[in-house]
Design an enzyme around this catalytic site. Structure first.
Site, PDB file in Angstrom:
ATOM      1  N   ASP A 181       5.487  -3.671  -0.279  1.00  0.00           N
ATOM      2  CA  ASP A 181       6.821  -3.112   0.039  1.00  0.00           C
ATOM      3  C   ASP A 181       7.571  -4.029   1.006  1.00  0.00           C
ATOM      4  O   ASP A 181       6.968  -4.806   1.738  1.00  0.00           O
ATOM      5  CB  ASP A 181       6.774  -1.662   0.539  1.00  0.00           C
ATOM      6  N   CYS A 212       8.151   3.585  -6.549  1.00  0.00           N
ATOM      7  CA  CYS A 212       7.316   2.713  -5.721  1.00  0.00           C
ATOM      8  C   CYS A 212       6.808   3.618  -4.607  1.00  0.00           C
ATOM      9  O   CYS A 212       6.277   4.683  -4.896  1.00  0.00           O
ATOM     10  CB  CYS A 212       8.098   1.486  -5.255  1.00  0.00           C
ATOM     11  N   SER A 213       6.981   3.255  -3.357  1.00  0.00           N
ATOM     12  CA  SER A 213       6.549   4.171  -2.298  1.00  0.00           C
ATOM     13  C   SER A 213       7.732   5.041  -1.870  1.00  0.00           C
ATOM     14  O   SER A 213       7.680   6.266  -1.947  1.00  0.00           O
ATOM     15  CB  SER A 213       6.000   3.366  -1.117  1.00  0.00           C
ATOM     16  N   ALA A 214       8.832   4.402  -1.457  1.00  0.00           N
ATOM     17  CA  ALA A 214      10.035   5.152  -1.084  1.00  0.00           C
ATOM     18  C   ALA A 214      10.955   5.370  -2.287  1.00  0.00           C
ATOM     19  O   ALA A 214      11.800   6.259  -2.282  1.00  0.00           O
ATOM     20  CB  ALA A 214      10.786   4.419   0.022  1.00  0.00           C
ATOM     21  N   GLY A 215      10.813   4.522  -3.306  1.00  0.00           N
ATOM     22  CA  GLY A 215      11.672   4.647  -4.483  1.00  0.00           C
ATOM     23  C   GLY A 215      13.034   4.017  -4.306  1.00  0.00           C
ATOM     24  O   GLY A 215      14.004   4.423  -4.952  1.00  0.00           O
ATOM     25  N   ILE A 216      13.122   3.010  -3.434  1.00  0.00           N
ATOM     26  CA  ILE A 216      14.409   2.334  -3.234  1.00  0.00           C
ATOM     27  C   ILE A 216      14.307   0.802  -3.364  1.00  0.00           C
ATOM     28  O   ILE A 216      15.047   0.204  -4.114  1.00  0.00           O
ATOM     29  CB  ILE A 216      15.059   2.703  -1.877  1.00  0.00           C
ATOM     30  N   GLN A 256      16.202  -3.107  -1.108  1.00  0.00           N
ATOM     31  CA  GLN A 256      16.162  -2.826   0.327  1.00  0.00           C
ATOM     32  C   GLN A 256      16.431  -4.034   1.207  1.00  0.00           C
ATOM     33  O   GLN A 256      17.095  -3.916   2.224  1.00  0.00           O
ATOM     34  CB  GLN A 256      14.804  -2.220   0.678  1.00  0.00           C
TER      35      GLN A 256
HETATM   36  N1  PTR Z   1      10.987   4.336   6.636  1.00  0.00           N
HETATM   37  C1  PTR Z   1      10.272   3.588   5.648  1.00  0.00           C
HETATM   38  C2  PTR Z   1      10.175   2.141   6.093  1.00  0.00           C
HETATM   39  O1  PTR Z   1      11.211   1.504   6.371  1.00  0.00           O
HETATM   40  O2  PTR Z   1       9.045   1.644   6.115  1.00  0.00           O
HETATM   41  C3  PTR Z   1      10.932   3.721   4.339  1.00  0.00           C
HETATM   42  C4  PTR Z   1      10.584   2.766   3.251  1.00  0.00           C
HETATM   43  C5  PTR Z   1       9.276   2.563   2.805  1.00  0.00           C
HETATM   44  C6  PTR Z   1      11.596   2.089   2.644  1.00  0.00           C
HETATM   45  C7  PTR Z   1       9.006   1.714   1.749  1.00  0.00           C
HETATM   46  C8  PTR Z   1      11.346   1.225   1.590  1.00  0.00           C
HETATM   47  C9  PTR Z   1      10.057   1.058   1.134  1.00  0.00           C
HETATM   48  O3  PTR Z   1       9.825   0.241   0.068  1.00  0.00           O
HETATM   49  P1  PTR Z   1       9.842   0.707  -1.472  1.00  0.00           P
HETATM   50  O4  PTR Z   1      11.087   1.495  -1.727  1.00  0.00           O
HETATM   51  O5  PTR Z   1       9.826  -0.587  -2.219  1.00  0.00           O
HETATM   52  O6  PTR Z   1       8.609   1.511  -1.704  1.00  0.00           O
END
Ligand code: PTR
Ligand code: PTR
Length: 282
Positions: A181, A212-216, A256
């Site tokens: 991530d 994925c983990s957060a889905g973004i 992200q």
């Molecule tokens: N608050 C978390 C962080 O910034 O670690 C949220 C987060 C986690 C954001 C994972 C994006 C992440 O990646 P992906 O969407 O690729 O799983």
């Protein structure tokens, strides 16, 4: 192609990344009320990654909340729309809602872009049984028939049964495993191969489930990439920043990090150049 020349200049000069950093992460004026209801807070893996009310997936029944968003990308000329459900990695207490989403949204393909743990931290709950086991999640019964790995991804075949209705469906699971991530895929060529196997799974406007983990972050990269490749195939201009904006209008923070955006832009350009070489060859 003019848009590809612009892309190349934008990458080299850094202006593209500059504009990316200035793009809003969340579309102004869209509410997140349902996601923030006290009874729904423990259904969110991250308190700061929530679906907009306007595009959230609404489940049938009393408890209608799941951290997932409908994403639709307009078609290139003479194409179909690309439809997705973008979701967080299920938590132990949200596996039932996850499978209910798969069933109700009638998707036959789940794209998973995370491993279960990264650097000792849990990123996603294992929401499926090991083959050849069967496991029930509410009214959803999941049987895992097979699991095959190649270098970059794992393919699993599930049968999903709605035990109340006695209906069943085949669901394919594609898990990309070489992508932490906040980062970018370890190998762009592997990733592009993965995206082409994703594209082969397309059936009209049926949505793909992507998480994925957060889905973004990683989810945003995959959707941007598939959208760009589809447009390239149709000979349509590709503006990656516009694609990201379209996605963020439907789920906040899609794609992200600047590195992720740079990675997609470079991969798009690489594909374009390879195509050009290919068409020049005798
Ligand atoms: N608050 C978390 C962080 O910034 O670690 C949220 C987060 C986690 C954001 C994972 C994006 C992440 O990646 P992906 O969407 O690729 O799983
Ligand atoms: N923390 C994320 C970001 O930095 O973009 C998302 C976020 C943005 C979350 C704003 C909440 C925000 O504000 P409010 O809760 O006031 O709507």
């Amino acid at each position: 192609e003019e848009s590809m020349r612009q892309l190349e200049r934008g990458i080299q000069s850094g202006t593209l990344c500059f504009h990316f950093e200035n793009l809003y992460r969340r579309k102004p004026g869209l509410s997140l009320n349902c996601a923030r209801l006290p009874e729904n807070m423990d259904k969110n893996r991250y308190k700061d990654v929530l679906p907009y009310d306007a595009t959230r997936v609404v489940l049938q029944g009393q408890e209608d909340y799941v951290n997932a968003s409908h994403i639709t990308v307009a078609p290139p000329v003479s194409g179909v729309r690309l439809c997705y459900v973008a979701a967080q990695g299920p938590l132990p207490q949200t596996c039932t809602q996850f499978w209910q989403t798969v069933w109700e949204q009638q998707t036959h393909t789940i794209i998973m872009l995370t491993t279960l743990t990264e650097r000792g931290r849990t990123k996603c709950h294992q929401y499926w049984p090991h083959p050849p086991e069967v496991k029930d999640y509410g009214h959803m019964r999941v049987k895992c028939h097979s699991e095959e790995c190649n270098l970059a991804y794992v393919t699993r075949h599930f049968t999903l049964t709605h035990t109340k209705r006695g209906e069943e469906r085949a669901v394919t699971h594609l898990q990309y495993v070489a992508w932490p991530d906040h980062g970018v895929p370890d190998d762009p060529s592997d990733f592009l191969l993965f995206v082409s196997s994703v594209r082969e799974r397309r059936k009209g406007e049926e949505p793909l489930m992507v998480h994925c983990s957060a889905g973004i972050g990683r989810t945003g990269v995959l959707i941007t990439m598939e959208t760009a490749l589809t447009r390239l195939d149709k000979g349509q201009p590709v503006f990656p920043l516009d694609i990201v904006k379209t996605l963020r209008d439907q789920r906040a923070m899609m794609v992200q990090t600047t590195c992720q955006f740079q990675f997609v832009c470079e991969a798009i350009l690489q594909v374009y150049k390879e195509k050009q070489e290919g068409s020049k060859a005798p």
